[in-house]
Design an enzyme around this catalytic site. Structure first.
Site, PDB file in Angstrom:
ATOM      1  N   PHE A 133     -14.258   3.737   1.811  1.00  0.00           N
ATOM      2  CA  PHE A 133     -14.328   2.642   0.834  1.00  0.00           C
ATOM      3  C   PHE A 133     -13.049   2.633   0.016  1.00  0.00           C
ATOM      4  O   PHE A 133     -13.055   2.657  -1.204  1.00  0.00           O
ATOM      5  CB  PHE A 133     -15.566   2.809  -0.063  1.00  0.00           C
ATOM      6  CG  PHE A 133     -16.024   1.520  -0.698  1.00  0.00           C
ATOM      7  CD1 PHE A 133     -16.553   0.496   0.073  1.00  0.00           C
ATOM      8  CD2 PHE A 133     -15.923   1.324  -2.071  1.00  0.00           C
ATOM      9  CE1 PHE A 133     -16.966  -0.699  -0.503  1.00  0.00           C
ATOM     10  CE2 PHE A 133     -16.337   0.138  -2.667  1.00  0.00           C
ATOM     11  CZ  PHE A 133     -16.868  -0.875  -1.880  1.00  0.00           C
TER      12      PHE A 133
ATOM     13  N   LYS B  15      -6.201   2.588  12.954  1.00  0.00           N
ATOM     14  CA  LYS B  15      -5.384   2.644  14.179  1.00  0.00           C
ATOM     15  C   LYS B  15      -5.637   3.900  15.008  1.00  0.00           C
ATOM     16  O   LYS B  15      -5.482   3.882  16.232  1.00  0.00           O
ATOM     17  CB  LYS B  15      -3.894   2.581  13.808  1.00  0.00           C
ATOM     18  CG  LYS B  15      -3.459   1.214  13.345  1.00  0.00           C
ATOM     19  CD  LYS B  15      -2.273   1.269  12.412  1.00  0.00           C
ATOM     20  CE  LYS B  15      -2.716   1.446  10.987  1.00  0.00           C
ATOM     21  NZ  LYS B  15      -1.676   1.247   9.972  1.00  0.00           N
TER      22      LYS B  15
ATOM     23  N   GLU C 178      -9.584  -6.051  15.521  1.00  0.00           N
ATOM     24  CA  GLU C 178      -8.504  -6.996  15.200  1.00  0.00           C
ATOM     25  C   GLU C 178      -7.561  -6.461  14.128  1.00  0.00           C
ATOM     26  O   GLU C 178      -6.353  -6.641  14.193  1.00  0.00           O
ATOM     27  CB  GLU C 178      -9.112  -8.335  14.736  1.00  0.00           C
ATOM     28  CG  GLU C 178      -8.086  -9.401  14.430  1.00  0.00           C
ATOM     29  CD  GLU C 178      -7.289  -9.797  15.660  1.00  0.00           C
ATOM     30  OE1 GLU C 178      -7.845 -10.453  16.542  1.00  0.00           O
ATOM     31  OE2 GLU C 178      -6.091  -9.432  15.753  1.00  0.00           O
TER      32      GLU C 178
ATOM     33  N   GLY D  29       0.343  -1.547  -2.076  1.00  0.00           N
ATOM     34  CA  GLY D  29      -0.749  -1.201  -1.168  1.00  0.00           C
ATOM     35  C   GLY D  29      -0.421  -1.427   0.301  1.00  0.00           C
ATOM     36  O   GLY D  29      -1.313  -1.439   1.139  1.00  0.00           O
TER      37      GLY D  29
ATOM     38  N   GLU E 166       1.253   3.426   4.211  1.00  0.00           N
ATOM     39  CA  GLU E 166       0.240   4.419   4.576  1.00  0.00           C
ATOM     40  C   GLU E 166       0.208   5.491   3.483  1.00  0.00           C
ATOM     41  O   GLU E 166       1.161   5.628   2.707  1.00  0.00           O
ATOM     42  CB  GLU E 166       0.589   5.065   5.919  1.00  0.00           C
ATOM     43  CG  GLU E 166       0.629   4.101   7.085  1.00  0.00           C
ATOM     44  CD  GLU E 166      -0.710   3.431   7.352  1.00  0.00           C
ATOM     45  OE1 GLU E 166      -1.712   4.123   7.566  1.00  0.00           O
ATOM     46  OE2 GLU E 166      -0.749   2.187   7.325  1.00  0.00           O
TER      47      GLU E 166
ATOM     48  N   LYS F 284       0.728   0.942  16.912  1.00  0.00           N
ATOM     49  CA  LYS F 284       0.401  -0.466  17.172  1.00  0.00           C
ATOM     50  C   LYS F 284       0.881  -0.899  18.560  1.00  0.00           C
ATOM     51  O   LYS F 284       0.205  -1.674  19.251  1.00  0.00           O
ATOM     52  CB  LYS F 284       1.003  -1.351  16.074  1.00  0.00           C
ATOM     53  CG  LYS F 284       0.266  -1.170  14.744  1.00  0.00           C
ATOM     54  CD  LYS F 284       1.029  -1.739  13.567  1.00  0.00           C
ATOM     55  CE  LYS F 284       0.249  -1.564  12.263  1.00  0.00           C
ATOM     56  NZ  LYS F 284       1.051  -1.818  11.055  1.00  0.00           N
TER      57      LYS F 284
ATOM     58  N   GLY G 156      -2.414  -5.419   3.496  1.00  0.00           N
ATOM     59  CA  GLY G 156      -2.985  -5.932   2.248  1.00  0.00           C
ATOM     60  C   GLY G 156      -4.499  -5.844   2.273  1.00  0.00           C
ATOM     61  O   GLY G 156      -5.121  -5.895   3.337  1.00  0.00           O
TER      62      GLY G 156
HETATM   63  N1  HSE Z   1       1.280   0.637   6.488  1.00  0.00           N
HETATM   64  C1  HSE Z   1       1.022  -0.490   7.324  1.00  0.00           C
HETATM   65  C2  HSE Z   1       2.150  -1.513   7.120  1.00  0.00           C
HETATM   66  C3  HSE Z   1      -0.320  -1.085   6.986  1.00  0.00           C
HETATM   67  O1  HSE Z   1       2.966  -1.341   6.206  1.00  0.00           O
HETATM   68  O2  HSE Z   1       2.235  -2.446   7.904  1.00  0.00           O
HETATM   69  C4  HSE Z   1      -0.859  -2.028   8.020  1.00  0.00           C
HETATM   70  O3  HSE Z   1      -1.079  -1.403   9.254  1.00  0.00           O
END
Ligand code: HSE
Length: 346
Positions: free
Chosen positions: A10, A130, A154, A211, A214, A229, A326
């Site tokens: 959360f 991920k 997604e 935000g 990571e 990714k 975000g």
């Molecule tokens: N830390 C990642 C970014 C968050 O900056 O894109 C989204 O995966």
């Protein structure tokens, strides 16, 4: 029938989905007939709540904002406290587990075990995590299929921007040859700020504050996040079981203000580019900074925005530009997976 969901984790993303449900609930119900009912929340530090008839979204957000835990959530008949993650996954009445525990792209745990338990219990999983997808997509999607439930992923690439669903549905059969993208918001934000002559450390601190980054921003700036990714894109879109070791990797931490100025003088921009290419009998994969000419649509993607170009045989190039990180944007990725589960779509 309301879609009953249980949150494992959360943090920013989980709270983002609850905020979306709180703000957009009436619209979702009137336009789509979609209603989410939050039945459980669990985190190791904030505690856990379970009520089979549902928890109040606004109160959940308020108590977490006020005190950082669920302790102040009001007692009501039937409310259970203290269930652990696996008990919620196995014994709650949730239809779907919203798996948003912290990402670990080295081990994928504990999220992989949470997904296994959810599928074994006949529950769907939606996640923006991920780790389990990059490391165990084949196993987990097969488990979900065997149990007739769904694995919504997604949000693992480009948050709620449909980087996976768009090619899977609307570009099906177009023959995907190559993918190139800006797939990390933190690094694109830093590069954009450096072009505006801000220093690297201040730009990184801002990306953390906003935000995007990571928990350990090394994953962003050294390219590990984009590697994960690229592995996900290879598995989901090309059906190729790449691992992180198959992707050559270089981050942005060694780019200097002089490098940025050199690109500017040449009419180019530095971008951290993730790339996958079907080479016939194999797929090449890389993550590296590149000086992108201004004629390339990727050169114009700034700040935390992400973009991906799909090179197809039948349709040429298709570029998708949108949010990559975000709270609300990633919360939306979970919502669109829930909506598509109800619609029985991909
Ligand atoms: N830390 C990642 C970014 C968050 O900056 O894109 C989204 O995966």
């Amino acid at each position: 029938m309301p879609h009953k969901i249980a949150f494992i984790g959360f943090g920013t993303v989980g709270q983002g989905l609850v905020e979306v449900i709180r703000q957009q609930g009436p619209m979702l119900s009137s336009t789509l007939g979609f209603e989410a009912r939050i039945v459980a929340v669990f985190t190791p530090r904030k505690g856990s709540l379970y009520h089979p008839d549902g928890l109040d979204a606004g109160q959940l957000l308020d108590v977490v904002h006020n005190s950082g835990t669920f302790a102040e959530y009001l007692d009501t008949p039937g409310l259970e406290r203290g269930w652990d993650a696996l008990k919620i996954i196995r014994e709650s009445n949730a239809d779907t587990i919203v798996e948003v525990s912290p990402t670990d792209i080295q081990t994928g745990q504990p999220a992989i075990d949470y997904c296994r338990a959810a599928f074994a219990s006949g529950k769907n999983v939606v996640t923006a995590n991920k780790g389990p997808v990059a490391l165990a997509y084949e196993e987990l999607s097969n488990l979900a299929k065997a149990k007739g439930v769904r694995f919504g992923i997604e949000g693992t690439v480009m948050s709620g921007t449909p980087a996976l669903r768009l090619p899977l549905t609307s570009l099906a059969g177009a023959d995907l040859i190559e993918i190139r993208g800006i797939l990390n918001g933190t690094t694109n934000y830093i590069l954009t700020q450096m072009e505006a002559e801000q220093d690297y450390d201040t730009a990184l601190a801002q990306a953390q504050q906003l935000g995007y980054a990571e928990t350990d921003p090394t994953a962003d700036v050294e390219g590990f996040d984009v590697v994960a990714k690229i592995v996900i894109l290879a598995k989901v879109l090309l059906g190729v079981p790449l691992t992180a070791a198959d992707v050559s990797r270089q981050g942005i931490s060694r780019l200097t203000p002089a490098d940025i100025a050199q690109a500017k003088a040449a009419g180019k921009r530095w971008k951290l580019i993730g790339r996958l290419k079907n080479e016939g009998s194999w797929v090449s994969a890389s993550v590296a900074p590149a000086m992108v000419p201004l004629a390339d649509p990727l050169a114009h993607v700034s700040g935390a925005t992400n973009a991906i170009t799909y090179f197809t045989k039948l349709l040429g190039e298709v570029t998708l530009v949108g949010a990559g990180a975000g709270a609300i944007e990633t919360g939306y990725s979970l919502l669109i997976d829930l909506i598509n589960i109800d619609r029985s779509n991909i």
